[in-house]
Design a protein around this motif. Structure first.
Motif, PDB file in Angstrom:
ATOM      1  N   THR A  34       0.761  -1.315  -0.086  1.00  0.00           N
ATOM      2  CA  THR A  34       0.120   0.013   0.196  1.00  0.00           C
ATOM      3  C   THR A  34       0.800   1.268   0.023  1.00  0.00           C
ATOM      4  O   THR A  34       0.596   2.349  -0.591  1.00  0.00           O
ATOM      5  N   VAL A  35       1.828   1.373   0.889  1.00  0.00           N
ATOM      6  CA  VAL A  35       2.642   2.530   0.887  1.00  0.00           C
ATOM      7  C   VAL A  35       3.292   2.680  -0.263  1.00  0.00           C
ATOM      8  O   VAL A  35       3.737   3.881  -0.915  1.00  0.00           O
ATOM      9  N   LEU A  36       4.093   1.575  -0.944  1.00  0.00           N
ATOM     10  CA  LEU A  36       4.549   1.628  -2.250  1.00  0.00           C
ATOM     11  C   LEU A  36       3.881   2.146  -3.408  1.00  0.00           C
ATOM     12  O   LEU A  36       4.246   3.129  -4.306  1.00  0.00           O
ATOM     13  N   VAL A  37       2.550   1.674  -3.190  1.00  0.00           N
ATOM     14  CA  VAL A  37       1.527   1.962  -4.237  1.00  0.00           C
ATOM     15  C   VAL A  37       1.423   3.422  -4.283  1.00  0.00           C
ATOM     16  O   VAL A  37       1.159   4.375  -5.101  1.00  0.00           O
ATOM     17  N   TYR A  38       1.134   4.157  -2.876  1.00  0.00           N
ATOM     18  CA  TYR A  38       1.062   5.525  -2.729  1.00  0.00           C
ATOM     19  C   TYR A  38       2.081   6.518  -3.123  1.00  0.00           C
ATOM     20  O   TYR A  38       1.956   7.273  -3.800  1.00  0.00           O
ATOM     21  N   LEU A  39       3.201   5.793  -2.781  1.00  0.00           N
ATOM     22  CA  LEU A  39       4.365   6.516  -3.446  1.00  0.00           C
ATOM     23  C   LEU A  39       4.652   6.598  -4.831  1.00  0.00           C
ATOM     24  O   LEU A  39       4.887   7.602  -5.679  1.00  0.00           O
ATOM     25  N   ALA A  40       4.277   5.392  -5.445  1.00  0.00           N
ATOM     26  CA  ALA A  40       4.321   5.518  -7.000  1.00  0.00           C
ATOM     27  C   ALA A  40       3.313   6.231  -7.425  1.00  0.00           C
ATOM     28  O   ALA A  40       3.627   7.244  -8.496  1.00  0.00           O
ATOM     29  N   VAL A  41       2.078   6.271  -7.100  1.00  0.00           N
ATOM     30  CA  VAL A  41       0.839   7.273  -7.477  1.00  0.00           C
ATOM     31  C   VAL A  41       1.333   8.812  -7.429  1.00  0.00           C
ATOM     32  O   VAL A  41       1.126   9.476  -8.089  1.00  0.00           O
ATOM     33  N   GLY A  42       1.924   8.866  -6.197  1.00  0.00           N
ATOM     34  CA  GLY A  42       2.248  10.397  -5.699  1.00  0.00           C
ATOM     35  C   GLY A  42       3.382  10.673  -6.949  1.00  0.00           C
ATOM     36  O   GLY A  42       3.295  11.893  -7.307  1.00  0.00           O
ATOM     37  N   ALA A  43       4.436   9.908  -7.198  1.00  0.00           N
ATOM     38  CA  ALA A  43       5.202  10.244  -8.102  1.00  0.00           C
ATOM     39  C   ALA A  43       4.577  10.689  -9.525  1.00  0.00           C
ATOM     40  O   ALA A  43       4.889  11.473 -10.373  1.00  0.00           O
ATOM     41  N   ILE A  44       3.753   9.759  -9.990  1.00  0.00           N
ATOM     42  CA  ILE A  44       3.001   9.646 -11.267  1.00  0.00           C
ATOM     43  C   ILE A  44       2.372  11.183 -11.161  1.00  0.00           C
ATOM     44  O   ILE A  44       2.311  11.981 -12.169  1.00  0.00           O
ATOM     45  N   PHE A  45       1.696  11.519 -10.352  1.00  0.00           N
ATOM     46  CA  PHE A  45       0.658  12.666 -10.019  1.00  0.00           C
ATOM     47  C   PHE A  45       1.526  13.982  -9.948  1.00  0.00           C
ATOM     48  O   PHE A  45       1.306  14.804 -10.656  1.00  0.00           O
ATOM     49  N   GLY A  46       2.887  13.790  -9.309  1.00  0.00           N
ATOM     50  CA  GLY A  46       3.771  14.913  -9.647  1.00  0.00           C
ATOM     51  C   GLY A  46       4.201  15.179 -10.956  1.00  0.00           C
ATOM     52  O   GLY A  46       4.517  16.300 -11.489  1.00  0.00           O
ATOM     53  N   LEU A  47       4.590  13.958 -11.601  1.00  0.00           N
ATOM     54  CA  LEU A  47       5.009  14.321 -12.955  1.00  0.00           C
ATOM     55  C   LEU A  47       3.845  14.877 -13.828  1.00  0.00           C
ATOM     56  O   LEU A  47       4.220  15.491 -15.001  1.00  0.00           O
ATOM     57  N   VAL A  48       2.646  14.227 -13.821  1.00  0.00           N
ATOM     58  CA  VAL A  48       1.722  14.757 -14.415  1.00  0.00           C
ATOM     59  C   VAL A  48       1.350  16.332 -14.115  1.00  0.00           C
ATOM     60  O   VAL A  48       1.081  17.074 -15.197  1.00  0.00           O
ATOM     61  N   ASN A  49       1.471  16.578 -12.995  1.00  0.00           N
ATOM     62  CA  ASN A  49       1.382  18.107 -12.658  1.00  0.00           C
ATOM     63  C   ASN A  49       2.685  18.989 -13.208  1.00  0.00           C
ATOM     64  O   ASN A  49       2.326  20.107 -13.807  1.00  0.00           O
ATOM     65  N   ALA A  50       3.618  18.402 -13.318  1.00  0.00           N
ATOM     66  CA  ALA A  50       4.799  18.998 -13.664  1.00  0.00           C
ATOM     67  C   ALA A  50       5.013  19.274 -15.103  1.00  0.00           C
ATOM     68  O   ALA A  50       5.409  20.380 -15.655  1.00  0.00           O
ATOM     69  N   VAL A  51       4.327  18.421 -15.862  1.00  0.00           N
ATOM     70  CA  VAL A  51       4.508  18.223 -17.212  1.00  0.00           C
ATOM     71  C   VAL A  51       3.247  18.896 -18.051  1.00  0.00           C
ATOM     72  O   VAL A  51       3.181  19.887 -18.875  1.00  0.00           O
ATOM     73  N   ILE A  52       2.116  18.386 -17.599  1.00  0.00           N
ATOM     74  CA  ILE A  52       0.887  18.823 -18.419  1.00  0.00           C
ATOM     75  C   ILE A  52       0.320  20.032 -17.843  1.00  0.00           C
ATOM     76  O   ILE A  52      -0.150  20.801 -18.633  1.00  0.00           O
ATOM     77  N   LYS A  53       0.148  20.081 -16.586  1.00  0.00           N
ATOM     78  CA  LYS A  53      -0.561  21.403 -15.802  1.00  0.00           C
ATOM     79  C   LYS A  53      -0.041  22.772 -16.460  1.00  0.00           C
ATOM     80  O   LYS A  53      -0.651  23.542 -16.766  1.00  0.00           O
ATOM     81  N   PRO A  54       1.232  23.064 -16.385  1.00  0.00           N
ATOM     82  CA  PRO A  54       1.494  24.404 -17.004  1.00  0.00           C
ATOM     83  C   PRO A  54       1.302  24.455 -18.599  1.00  0.00           C
ATOM     84  O   PRO A  54       0.751  25.638 -18.913  1.00  0.00           O
ATOM     85  N   ILE A  55       1.355  23.394 -19.336  1.00  0.00           N
ATOM     86  CA  ILE A  55       0.740  23.663 -20.812  1.00  0.00           C
ATOM     87  C   ILE A  55      -0.662  23.954 -20.798  1.00  0.00           C
ATOM     88  O   ILE A  55      -0.988  24.833 -21.372  1.00  0.00           O
ATOM     89  N   VAL A  56      -1.659  23.210 -19.851  1.00  0.00           N
ATOM     90  CA  VAL A  56      -3.183  23.536 -19.940  1.00  0.00           C
ATOM     91  C   VAL A  56      -3.265  24.792 -19.393  1.00  0.00           C
ATOM     92  O   VAL A  56      -4.114  25.701 -19.740  1.00  0.00           O
ATOM     93  N   LYS A  57      -2.323  25.335 -18.319  1.00  0.00           N
ATOM     94  CA  LYS A  57      -2.676  26.653 -17.826  1.00  0.00           C
ATOM     95  C   LYS A  57      -2.449  27.852 -18.815  1.00  0.00           C
ATOM     96  O   LYS A  57      -2.886  28.656 -18.824  1.00  0.00           O
ATOM     97  N   THR A  58      -1.331  27.417 -19.756  1.00  0.00           N
ATOM     98  CA  THR A  58      -1.007  28.668 -20.515  1.00  0.00           C
ATOM     99  C   THR A  58      -1.926  28.400 -21.741  1.00  0.00           C
ATOM    100  O   THR A  58      -2.581  29.521 -22.150  1.00  0.00           O
TER     101      THR A  58
END
Length: 126
Positions: A34-58
């Motif tokens: 469970t902890v490993l899944v949360y850490l993996a999904v947290g990393a995915i969520f961070g990558l999605v926010n870092a890459v896609i969110k600035p594009i969508v905001k622009t």
């Protein structure tokens, strides 16, 4: 070190969303997984926010201005759904049951991340 702290903050925020929103689930058998899944999904969520969110905001800058930023709630929900999709591709047992679960989950993730960042000093400007 800052990236690791950000992943942990995302993981805790996602745990809070799973705990509080009925349509968001992590289905595992033991605590370590469970902890490993949360850490993996947290990393995915961070990558999605870092890459896609600035594009969508622009691209959607006008919509942010016209709705006084409320479209950001919808964007965050869609980014959380995208995180769910990527987690599914990687075989992670993280599931969201539609837009409204993602919408409320995104609000919880944003609030918990903000609160935790106040305590751990997760300042992105450094």
């Amino acid at each position: 070190m800052s990236i690791l702290i950000r992943v942990i903050v995302n993981a805790v925020a996602l745990w809070a969303a799973v705990f509080l929103v009925e349509g968001i689930r992590v289905t595992t058998d033991d605590t370590v997984t469970t902890v490993l899944v949360y850490l993996a999904v947290g990393a995915i969520f961070g990558l999605v926010n870092a890459v896609i969110k600035p594009i969508v905001k622009t691209v959607g800058c006008l919509f942010y201005v016209l709705t006084l930023g409320l479209v950001g709630l919808v964007v965050n929900a869609l980014l959380l759904l995208l995180t769910d999709w990527f987690a599914g591709l990687l075989g992670l047992p993280f599931e969201i049951d539609g837009f409204w679960a993602a919408f409320w989950g995104a609000i919880i993730v944003a609030v918990v991340s903000w609160l935790l960042s106040l305590f751990v000093g997760g300042d992105d400007d450094e």
